[in-house]
Design a protein around this motif. Structure first.
Motif, PDB file in Angstrom:
ATOM      1  N   GLN A  10       0.803  -1.211   0.000  1.00  0.00           N
ATOM      2  CA  GLN A  10       0.000   0.000   0.000  1.00  0.00           C
ATOM      3  C   GLN A  10       0.845   1.274   0.000  1.00  0.00           C
ATOM      4  O   GLN A  10       0.385   2.315   0.407  1.00  0.00           O
ATOM      5  N   SER A  11       2.088   1.194  -0.418  1.00  0.00           N
ATOM      6  CA  SER A  11       2.954   2.356  -0.522  1.00  0.00           C
ATOM      7  C   SER A  11       2.924   2.850  -1.961  1.00  0.00           C
ATOM      8  O   SER A  11       2.060   2.469  -2.728  1.00  0.00           O
ATOM      9  N   PHE A  12       3.879   3.670  -2.331  1.00  0.00           N
ATOM     10  CA  PHE A  12       3.918   4.221  -3.674  1.00  0.00           C
ATOM     11  C   PHE A  12       5.358   4.490  -4.078  1.00  0.00           C
ATOM     12  O   PHE A  12       6.254   4.514  -3.231  1.00  0.00           O
ATOM     13  N   VAL A  13       5.553   4.677  -5.374  1.00  0.00           N
ATOM     14  CA  VAL A  13       6.878   4.928  -5.928  1.00  0.00           C
ATOM     15  C   VAL A  13       6.835   6.207  -6.741  1.00  0.00           C
ATOM     16  O   VAL A  13       5.904   6.424  -7.519  1.00  0.00           O
ATOM     17  N   VAL A  14       7.839   7.048  -6.559  1.00  0.00           N
ATOM     18  CA  VAL A  14       8.045   8.214  -7.411  1.00  0.00           C
ATOM     19  C   VAL A  14       9.363   7.994  -8.131  1.00  0.00           C
ATOM     20  O   VAL A  14      10.393   7.757  -7.493  1.00  0.00           O
ATOM     21  N   ARG A  15       9.315   8.017  -9.446  1.00  0.00           N
ATOM     22  CA  ARG A  15      10.514   7.809 -10.258  1.00  0.00           C
ATOM     23  C   ARG A  15      11.104   9.176 -10.633  1.00  0.00           C
ATOM     24  O   ARG A  15      10.405  10.014 -11.199  1.00  0.00           O
ATOM     25  N   ILE A  16      12.389   9.364 -10.287  1.00  0.00           N
ATOM     26  CA  ILE A  16      13.064  10.632 -10.566  1.00  0.00           C
ATOM     27  C   ILE A  16      14.290  10.353 -11.424  1.00  0.00           C
ATOM     28  O   ILE A  16      15.195   9.631 -10.986  1.00  0.00           O
ATOM     29  N   PRO A  17      14.337  10.909 -12.645  1.00  0.00           N
ATOM     30  CA  PRO A  17      15.551  10.751 -13.449  1.00  0.00           C
ATOM     31  C   PRO A  17      16.770  11.288 -12.697  1.00  0.00           C
ATOM     32  O   PRO A  17      16.689  12.298 -11.981  1.00  0.00           O
ATOM     33  N   GLU A  18      17.883  10.614 -12.838  1.00  0.00           N
ATOM     34  CA  GLU A  18      19.087  10.948 -12.083  1.00  0.00           C
ATOM     35  C   GLU A  18      19.526  12.396 -12.294  1.00  0.00           C
ATOM     36  O   GLU A  18      19.984  13.039 -11.347  1.00  0.00           O
ATOM     37  N   ASP A  19      19.385  12.932 -13.507  1.00  0.00           N
ATOM     38  CA  ASP A  19      19.800  14.320 -13.718  1.00  0.00           C
ATOM     39  C   ASP A  19      18.955  15.283 -12.891  1.00  0.00           C
ATOM     40  O   ASP A  19      19.472  16.224 -12.280  1.00  0.00           O
ATOM     41  N   HIS A  20      17.641  15.041 -12.789  1.00  0.00           N
ATOM     42  CA  HIS A  20      16.789  15.888 -11.943  1.00  0.00           C
ATOM     43  C   HIS A  20      17.151  15.710 -10.467  1.00  0.00           C
ATOM     44  O   HIS A  20      17.181  16.680  -9.704  1.00  0.00           O
ATOM     45  N   TYR A  21      17.419  14.476 -10.066  1.00  0.00           N
ATOM     46  CA  TYR A  21      17.777  14.219  -8.675  1.00  0.00           C
ATOM     47  C   TYR A  21      19.062  14.971  -8.306  1.00  0.00           C
ATOM     48  O   TYR A  21      19.145  15.591  -7.240  1.00  0.00           O
ATOM     49  N   GLN A  22      20.043  14.948  -9.188  1.00  0.00           N
ATOM     50  CA  GLN A  22      21.305  15.652  -8.931  1.00  0.00           C
ATOM     51  C   GLN A  22      21.093  17.163  -8.872  1.00  0.00           C
ATOM     52  O   GLN A  22      21.729  17.855  -8.065  1.00  0.00           O
ATOM     53  N   GLU A  23      20.194  17.698  -9.709  1.00  0.00           N
ATOM     54  CA  GLU A  23      19.867  19.125  -9.663  1.00  0.00           C
ATOM     55  C   GLU A  23      19.221  19.477  -8.320  1.00  0.00           C
ATOM     56  O   GLU A  23      19.522  20.526  -7.734  1.00  0.00           O
ATOM     57  N   MET A  24      18.324  18.615  -7.839  1.00  0.00           N
ATOM     58  CA  MET A  24      17.677  18.836  -6.546  1.00  0.00           C
ATOM     59  C   MET A  24      18.725  18.825  -5.425  1.00  0.00           C
ATOM     60  O   MET A  24      18.705  19.691  -4.542  1.00  0.00           O
ATOM     61  N   LEU A  25      19.615  17.851  -5.456  1.00  0.00           N
ATOM     62  CA  LEU A  25      20.690  17.784  -4.456  1.00  0.00           C
ATOM     63  C   LEU A  25      21.507  19.072  -4.434  1.00  0.00           C
ATOM     64  O   LEU A  25      21.759  19.630  -3.360  1.00  0.00           O
ATOM     65  N   ALA A  26      21.915  19.525  -5.603  1.00  0.00           N
ATOM     66  CA  ALA A  26      22.711  20.751  -5.688  1.00  0.00           C
ATOM     67  C   ALA A  26      21.927  21.936  -5.131  1.00  0.00           C
ATOM     68  O   ALA A  26      22.486  22.787  -4.422  1.00  0.00           O
TER      69      ALA A  26
END
Length: 149
Positions: A10-26
């Motif tokens: 009953q959980s969920f998954v959000v798929r984030i492309p690695e380039d977007h994830y790295q932008e968020m981290l920065a």
């Protein structure tokens, strides 16, 4: 619904492309020691666009909010591709879990929340994703980072 439901738990998954994830981290690292914030546009549980924003909160060391002008721009852009918005922000000194104030805001907005924690600096931040219902109940999902070809 923006995220894919996993019927086994009953959980969920959000798929984030690695380039977007790295932008968020920065973005959250650059915002330190304040909270940083932004939004993601998603289609069928997969992030398709990243919207880093300035933290417009009166006390950015303790809270994050996207300015009205930025949120209007983001909503209009996401509406153009019929997507859904995911809100993200950082917790500079605490764990990646919704605070009482996060839960109060999420109950009204209905957005998924990606929260980054920088509590273990200088180690890289880590992120978790949550759904918070109208009663304030928190469900944790899973972030799947998608390699970019």
């Amino acid at each position: 619904m923006v995220a894919e439901t996993n019927p086994s738990n009953q959980s969920f998954v959000v798929r984030i492309p690695e380039d977007h994830y790295q932008e968020m981290l920065a973005h959250v690292i650059d915002g330190y020691p304040n909270e940083a914030c932004g939004a993601l546009g998603a289609l069928n549980g997969t992030v398709v666009k990243h919207y880093p924003t300035r933290n417009a909160a009166e006390h950015p060391d303790d809270f994050s909010i996207i300015s009205e002008s930025d949120i209007v721009h983001i909503f209009n852009d996401i509406d153009a591709y019929d997507g859904e918005m995911i809100y993200y922000h950082s917790h500079p000194i605490s764990e990646a879990y919704p605070s009482v104030r996060d839960r109060e805001w999420a109950q009204r907005s209905g957005y998924l929340y990606v929260i980054f924690s920088l509590q273990y600096r200088p180690e890289p931040p880590y992120a978790r994703v949550f759904r918070i219902n109208a009663h304030g109940e928190v469900t944790e999902g899973h972030i799947e980072r998608i390699p970019v070809a």
